[in-house]
Design an enzyme around this catalytic site. Structure first.
Site, PDB file in Angstrom:
ATOM      1  N   THR A 103      -2.833  -5.521   1.647  1.00  0.00           N
ATOM      2  CA  THR A 103      -1.684  -4.876   1.004  1.00  0.00           C
ATOM      3  C   THR A 103      -2.044  -3.517   0.419  1.00  0.00           C
ATOM      4  OG1 THR A 103      -0.743  -7.037   0.454  1.00  0.00           O
ATOM      5  CG2 THR A 103       0.077  -5.137  -0.786  1.00  0.00           C
TER       6      THR A 103
ATOM      7  N   GLN B 234       4.255  -8.009   2.890  1.00  0.00           N
ATOM      8  CA  GLN B 234       3.850  -6.874   2.048  1.00  0.00           C
ATOM      9  C   GLN B 234       3.562  -5.662   2.930  1.00  0.00           C
ATOM     10  OE1 GLN B 234       2.564  -9.983   1.896  1.00  0.00           O
ATOM     11  NE2 GLN B 234       1.971 -10.549  -0.185  1.00  0.00           N
TER      12      GLN B 234
ATOM     13  N   GLN C 263       9.496  -5.446   1.533  1.00  0.00           N
ATOM     14  CA  GLN C 263       8.728  -6.063   0.444  1.00  0.00           C
ATOM     15  C   GLN C 263       7.660  -5.096  -0.054  1.00  0.00           C
ATOM     16  OE1 GLN C 263       7.343 -10.047   1.233  1.00  0.00           O
ATOM     17  NE2 GLN C 263       5.988 -10.080  -0.536  1.00  0.00           N
ATOM     18  N   ASP C 264       7.604  -4.898  -1.386  1.00  0.00           N
ATOM     19  CA  ASP C 264       6.567  -4.071  -2.023  1.00  0.00           C
ATOM     20  C   ASP C 264       6.633  -2.600  -1.576  1.00  0.00           C
ATOM     21  OD1 ASP C 264       5.844  -6.499  -3.005  1.00  0.00           O
ATOM     22  OD2 ASP C 264       3.839  -6.553  -2.141  1.00  0.00           O
TER      23      ASP C 264
ATOM     24  N   ASP D  63      10.300  -7.543  -4.816  1.00  0.00           N
ATOM     25  CA  ASP D  63       9.303  -6.872  -5.671  1.00  0.00           C
ATOM     26  C   ASP D  63       9.073  -5.433  -5.211  1.00  0.00           C
ATOM     27  OD1 ASP D  63       9.053  -9.452  -6.697  1.00  0.00           O
ATOM     28  OD2 ASP D  63       7.275  -9.898  -5.509  1.00  0.00           O
TER      29      ASP D  63
ATOM     30  N   ARG E   6      10.910  -9.896 -11.865  1.00  0.00           N
ATOM     31  CA  ARG E   6      10.233 -11.140 -12.224  1.00  0.00           C
ATOM     32  C   ARG E   6       8.816 -10.802 -12.697  1.00  0.00           C
ATOM     33  NH1 ARG E   6       8.751 -14.336  -6.561  1.00  0.00           N
ATOM     34  NH2 ARG E   6       8.040 -12.541  -5.340  1.00  0.00           N
TER      35      ARG E   6
ATOM     36  N   TRP F  73       5.259 -10.587 -12.505  1.00  0.00           N
ATOM     37  CA  TRP F  73       4.132 -10.740 -11.575  1.00  0.00           C
ATOM     38  C   TRP F  73       2.894 -11.239 -12.321  1.00  0.00           C
ATOM     39  CZ3 TRP F  73       0.893  -6.081  -9.535  1.00  0.00           C
ATOM     40  CH2 TRP F  73      -0.060  -6.537  -8.606  1.00  0.00           C
TER      41      TRP F  73
END
Length: 553
Positions: A314, A344, A366-367, A388, A456, A458
């Protein structure tokens, strides 16, 4: 407890430890250096005092065993020096383990550790040099720098451990054990510096301006760093990148490779003409004061598709990586096209101190954006994603930015933020001011609706503040989502204040202990740009629009 009582408690508790001695020792110009070695009792008392604000007191005392000084600065220097040695030892072992690894993902995790632990060692060494140069007249900026660097050290150690999440075997646990002492030592160093920050704040050093404390002499110091030709954005490009050959370079990477390393004197402006640049770009550590100016976020686009699903760690998936200090980017777009199946897959990772992005689009799933470490400022940016998609552990302020939620994969819920604070003294947070939370039409048409959350936790101490923002009805009334079970629900720090829009109603929000209620006045004095950075001249000098206090919305 009232503000006056809190202030008294802070002063009393901190004065009982290192910091009165530290302030006195360096503020009084007639202070004499120790001519004689202090006795054991005096040294022991000094060590006990300096270790008092730390989480890991026994580790702290062991690190200062044999110290022959009562000087707080020298004790802090020694404590951080021990951390340097310890992290360095872990780095050597990590490199050996990497060379012995057979599994590609495990080898990749060790490569991440190698890079981030090298960064940690560098940050620790910089901090040691800073400790010895304390000037009371610049106390706020001094402490802000130290807290930023030491917070980054802790984040980099966490990143090393997180890199093993998708590996097999017990390598992750082995690395966690290897790093345990180093993490405790680094946390202790941060605690010592943070205690100094609380003491300076309690004494109210400096006057106030625009909602922030101003240290006497700060303006004069800031003027010395002002670009010669006005603001940074007013500087003319020295390098042009154009796919059609009308510039000095056809690729961004070639332009970056031509720049001198360790530049701290003047900004270098690179104009990236309209076009789609299919390349992964990195501003390496040590390459400072680089400016990217595109022809618009939809005209100048940097594109890539690296992803975790494609076998890339990632940390190394971003299309654009910013490691150098004082980077400024304006009027371009960055995307990661790996899609929902890539898991990710980052568009941008910001790890360099004092990074500014203005009118930059960051598109992914994502990310999308990793606000990794250090101080960061975003203005009028648009970030798209699913899960996220704004995450990390930097000190990141977003003003007038738009967060667009995209349609996720099957059975996925969407979370805009995932802040990664793990140490109570880290100065990190995601602060969103006058932003807009919305969703793409194809997501809004899904039946049944996909739950969309503001964020949220992490990590257990995740910290996110959303203020003066427009929140669309697409946001779930609960507002915030759990991570895994009850992790972080009681210990996170989530604030919503002064927001508007159908999704801004807080009556249906989750009622975790980590949800905090602040007034606009309280937010103004704690979470606006003029306060959180401990010195914001680097933003003001850029020429990028910036509001140091509450905004007119």
């Amino acid at each position: 407890m009232g503000d006056g009582s809190k202030k008294k408690v802070i002063i009393a508790s901190v004065a009982a430890v290192i910091l009165v001695a530290a302030i006195v020792a360096v503020a009084v110009t007639t202070t004499k250096s120790d001519r004689n070695t202090p006795d054991v009792a005096s040294t022991t008392k000094a060590v006990d005092s300096i270790c008092s604000p730390t989480q890991y007191k026994e580790t702290c005392k062991k690190s200062l065993a044999g110290a022959k000084t009562t000087d707080p600065k020298k004790l802090i220097e020694k404590a951080i020096n021990v951390a340097v040695t310890n992290v360095g030892d872990v780095l050597k072992k990590s490199t050996l383990l990497k060379d012995a690894a057979n599994d590609p993902m495990t080898k990749g995790a060790y490569e991440v550790c190698e890079e981030v632990l090298e960064k940690a060692v560098d940050e620790l060494k910089i901090s040691i040099g800073k400790v010895g140069k304390f000037e009371p007249i610049k106390a706020k900026e001094y402490v802000a720098d130290l807290r930023t660097w030491l917070s980054a050290v802790i984040t980099n150690q966490e990143t090393c451990i997180d890199a093993f999440e998708n590996t097999t075997g017990d390598t992750g646990e082995k690395m966690k054990k290897l790093l345990q002492n180093a993490r405790e030592l680094s946390s202790n160093g941060l605690a010592m510096v943070s205690a100094l920050s609380e003491f300076v704040g309690a004494l109210q050093l400096g006057s106030t301006d625009g909602g922030r404390k101003v240290v006497p002499g700060e303006e004069e110091d800031s003027a010395n760093t002002q670009p010669l030709n006005g603001t940074t954005l007013s500087l003319k490009p020295t390098i042009v990148v154009a796919k059609d050959g009308s510039g000095q370079f056809k690729t961004i990477n070639d332009a970056v490779a031509s720049l001198p390393k360790n530049n701290n004197d003047s900004f270098v402006v690179i104009h990236i003409k309209a076009g789609v640049y299919d390349e992964h770009v990195e501003i390496p550590k040590g390459l400072n004061k680089v400016v990217f100016v595109g022809d618009g976020p939809k005209a100048t686009v940097i594109t890539g598709s690296r992803s975790m699903a494609g076998g890339v760690q990632t940390y190394y998936t971003p299309t654009l990586i910013i490691n150098g200090q004082d980077f400024l980017g304006k009027d371009f777009g960055v995307e990661n096209t790996a899609g929902i199946d890539g898991f990710q897959a980052l568009a941008v990772r910001v790890s360099g101190d004092r990074t500014i992005l203005y009118n930059v689009n960051m598109d992914g799933y994502q990310d999308t954006l990793c606000a990794d470490t250090h101080r960061q400022y975003y203005r009028k940016c648009t970030i798209t994603g699913t899960v996220d998609f704004v995450f990390g552990n930097g000190l990141a302020l977003f003003q007038e930015c738009t967060f667009v939620v995209r349609k996720p994969g099957p059975k996925q819920e969407c979370m805009v933020t995932a802040q990664g604070r793990s140490d109570p003294k880290c100065n990190s947070a995601i602060v969103i001011q006058n932003g807009h939370f919305t969703a793409e039409p194809d997501l809004l048409s899904v039946t049944p609706p996909v739950p969309i959350f503001l964020g949220r936790p992490w990590k257990e101490l995740a910290r996110t503040i959303i203020m003066q923002s427009n929140i669309d009805e697409c946001i779930d009334p609960r507002g915030w989502s759990p991570w895994i079970g009850t992790v972080g629900l009681d210990t996170c720090y989530y604030v919503e204040v002064g927001n508007r829009g159908r999704g801004s109603k807080t009556t249906g929000r989750v009622t975790w202990k980590g949800i905090h209620t602040l007034t606009e006045e309280e937010v103004k004095s704690t979470w606006t740009g003029g306060v959180i950075y401990g010195g914001d001249a680097w933003i003001k000098e850029s020429g990028v629009p910036y509001d140091p206090a509450m905004m007119q919305v």
